[in-house]
Design a protein around this motif. Structure first.
Motif, PDB file in Angstrom:
ATOM      1  N   ALA A  43       0.818  -1.215   0.000  1.00  0.00           N
ATOM      2  CA  ALA A  43       0.000   0.000   0.000  1.00  0.00           C
ATOM      3  C   ALA A  43       0.849   1.261   0.000  1.00  0.00           C
ATOM      4  N   ASN A  44       2.064   1.172   0.559  1.00  0.00           N
ATOM      5  CA  ASN A  44       2.926   2.349   0.626  1.00  0.00           C
ATOM      6  C   ASN A  44       3.721   2.566  -0.658  1.00  0.00           C
ATOM      7  N   GLN A  45       3.698   1.585  -1.544  1.00  0.00           N
ATOM      8  CA  GLN A  45       4.460   1.717  -2.788  1.00  0.00           C
ATOM      9  C   GLN A  45       3.697   2.572  -3.787  1.00  0.00           C
ATOM     10  N   LYS A  46       4.386   3.499  -4.397  1.00  0.00           N
ATOM     11  CA  LYS A  46       3.776   4.387  -5.383  1.00  0.00           C
ATOM     12  C   LYS A  46       3.683   3.691  -6.733  1.00  0.00           C
ATOM     13  N   VAL A  47       2.532   3.783  -7.380  1.00  0.00           N
ATOM     14  CA  VAL A  47       2.363   3.215  -8.719  1.00  0.00           C
ATOM     15  C   VAL A  47       3.062   4.126  -9.720  1.00  0.00           C
ATOM     16  N   GLU A  48       4.037   3.587 -10.401  1.00  0.00           N
ATOM     17  CA  GLU A  48       4.849   4.392 -11.309  1.00  0.00           C
ATOM     18  C   GLU A  48       5.086   3.637 -12.605  1.00  0.00           C
ATOM     19  N   LEU A  49       4.852   4.310 -13.723  1.00  0.00           N
ATOM     20  CA  LEU A  49       5.158   3.774 -15.044  1.00  0.00           C
ATOM     21  C   LEU A  49       6.114   4.737 -15.734  1.00  0.00           C
ATOM     22  N   ILE A  50       6.949   4.234 -16.621  1.00  0.00           N
ATOM     23  CA  ILE A  50       7.968   5.054 -17.263  1.00  0.00           C
ATOM     24  C   ILE A  50       7.887   4.916 -18.774  1.00  0.00           C
ATOM     25  N   TYR A  51       8.512   5.852 -19.476  1.00  0.00           N
ATOM     26  CA  TYR A  51       8.781   5.678 -20.905  1.00  0.00           C
ATOM     27  C   TYR A  51      10.212   6.108 -21.159  1.00  0.00           C
ATOM     28  N   THR A  52      10.893   5.333 -22.014  1.00  0.00           N
ATOM     29  CA  THR A  52      12.337   5.481 -22.191  1.00  0.00           C
ATOM     30  C   THR A  52      12.711   6.142 -23.511  1.00  0.00           C
ATOM     31  N   ALA A  53      11.746   6.487 -24.317  1.00  0.00           N
ATOM     32  CA  ALA A  53      12.009   7.206 -25.564  1.00  0.00           C
ATOM     33  C   ALA A  53      11.122   8.442 -25.597  1.00  0.00           C
ATOM     34  N   PRO A  54      11.594   9.548 -26.156  1.00  0.00           N
ATOM     35  CA  PRO A  54      10.791  10.787 -26.141  1.00  0.00           C
ATOM     36  C   PRO A  54       9.417  10.629 -26.768  1.00  0.00           C
ATOM     37  N   PHE A  93       3.090   7.895 -28.984  1.00  0.00           N
ATOM     38  CA  PHE A  93       2.591   6.799 -29.814  1.00  0.00           C
ATOM     39  C   PHE A  93       1.742   5.827 -29.001  1.00  0.00           C
ATOM     40  N   THR A  94       2.016   5.743 -27.699  1.00  0.00           N
ATOM     41  CA  THR A  94       1.151   4.936 -26.843  1.00  0.00           C
ATOM     42  C   THR A  94      -0.250   5.527 -26.779  1.00  0.00           C
ATOM     43  N   GLN A  95      -0.335   6.857 -26.704  1.00  0.00           N
ATOM     44  CA  GLN A  95      -1.642   7.512 -26.709  1.00  0.00           C
ATOM     45  C   GLN A  95      -2.356   7.320 -28.053  1.00  0.00           C
ATOM     46  N   VAL A  96      -1.602   7.375 -29.151  1.00  0.00           N
ATOM     47  CA  VAL A  96      -2.203   7.132 -30.469  1.00  0.00           C
ATOM     48  C   VAL A  96      -2.747   5.713 -30.545  1.00  0.00           C
ATOM     49  N   LYS A  97      -1.957   4.757 -30.067  1.00  0.00           N
ATOM     50  CA  LYS A  97      -2.383   3.356 -30.074  1.00  0.00           C
ATOM     51  C   LYS A  97      -3.619   3.151 -29.205  1.00  0.00           C
ATOM     52  N   LEU A  98      -3.630   3.808 -28.049  1.00  0.00           N
ATOM     53  CA  LEU A  98      -4.782   3.717 -27.157  1.00  0.00           C
ATOM     54  C   LEU A  98      -6.014   4.346 -27.791  1.00  0.00           C
TER      55      LEU A  98
END
Length: 280
Positions: A65-76, A81-86
């Motif tokens: 519960a104390n861990q923060k949910v974090e996602l990353i992207y490694t290319a600018p 493009f993830t938003q376009v795909k979504l």
């Protein structure tokens, strides 16, 4: 103009009319998809945050519960493009009823009235079953899969090596889309088998006889369509087997209805023949 040329000219007219009708239906379908795509792209960040909620549930299930949910992207350009795909994926789902309606309107004039009446329920059942599969993915299997992956972390004060899960936005979206597509496709099994039973390509007894093979194929398909973890593979295989049992029941219902219609037609034919006066 010769008689042969005149006949060719007459036969080409319906073809041109069908092509014009097809173009009109395609314009409506593509236009609906494009509008849905723009709306989804405008709200892409909100939609992605909505898809992250199952990840949050998994973190809570894992006792982090104390861990923060974090996602990353490694290319600018990765998150763009993830938003376009979504947006494309969401636009296709939103516009599917319109696309299916345009397809039905194009095909329906070539069908008999009883064929249209038989085809329409399946047109309604297909998106409903797809949404049921997608809901199962969102509310249960995605948290289960992420919980399985979170359990592999090496964190805490007692661990010399810290290994944390930091998923990339593109890979997380691919996981969600793969699961939704897999479950949505599998949930079409009753529709496909019922249609095949209506045209006489399948029987309920034949489906019963192939039950053992169906179980083996269900696990093979689950291994191909889902990520390489036992939770998602078993999670897809079990609903597939249950839907296969539902398909046997629906095929039996189709056969029973066909038999009732045959008996009713025979009775009607006997009644009409008995009331027909004999000719000299």
């Amino acid at each position: 103009m010769s008689a042969e040329d005149d006949e060719i000219e007459k036969s080409s007219a319906p073809l041109i009319e069908h092509l014009i009708e097809l173009r009109s239906r395609l314009i409506w379908a593509l236009g609906g998809f494009f509008v849905a795509f723009l709306v989804c792209f405008y709200f892409a960040k909100q939609l992605f945050n909505l898809l992250v909620i199952p990840f949050k549930w998994a973190v809570h299930w894992a006792g982090l519960a104390n861990q923060k949910v974090e996602l990353i992207y490694t290319a600018p350009q990765e998150f763009f493009f993830t938003q376009v795909k979504l947006a494309m994926f969401g636009g296709l789902i939103i516009a599917f009823p319109l696309i299916a309606a345009q397809l039905y309107k194009f095909v329906a004039p070539g069908l008999y009235k009883n064929e249209r009446a038989a085809f329409l329920p399946f047109l309604i059942a297909s998106p409903v079953l797809f949404l049921m599969g997608a809901s199962l993915v969102y509310f249960f299997f995605t948290p289960m899969v992420m919980w399985f992956f979170l359990a592999m972390q090496q964190t805490g004060p007692g661990s010399d090596v810290q290994i944390s899960l930091l998923p990339k936005v593109s890979e997380y979206l691919s996981l969600i889309m793969t699961l939704i597509f897999s479950f949505g496709l599998v949930f079409q099994l009753p529709v496909v088998t019922t249609l095949m039973a209506r045209v006489g390509l399948l029987t309920s007894q034949g489906l019963k006889d192939k039950r053992k093979w169906a179980i083996v194929i269900a696990f093979i398909v689950a291994a191909v369509l889902t990520p390489p973890d036992p939770v998602s593979q078993i999670g897809l295989a079990i609903p597939t087997i249950l839907l296969y049992e539902v398909s046997i029941w629906t095929a039996r219902m189709v056969e029973r209805k066909r038999e009732e219609e045959r008996l009713a037609a025979e009775k009607q034919e006997e009644a009409s023949s008995s009331t027909t006066p004999a000719t000299s």
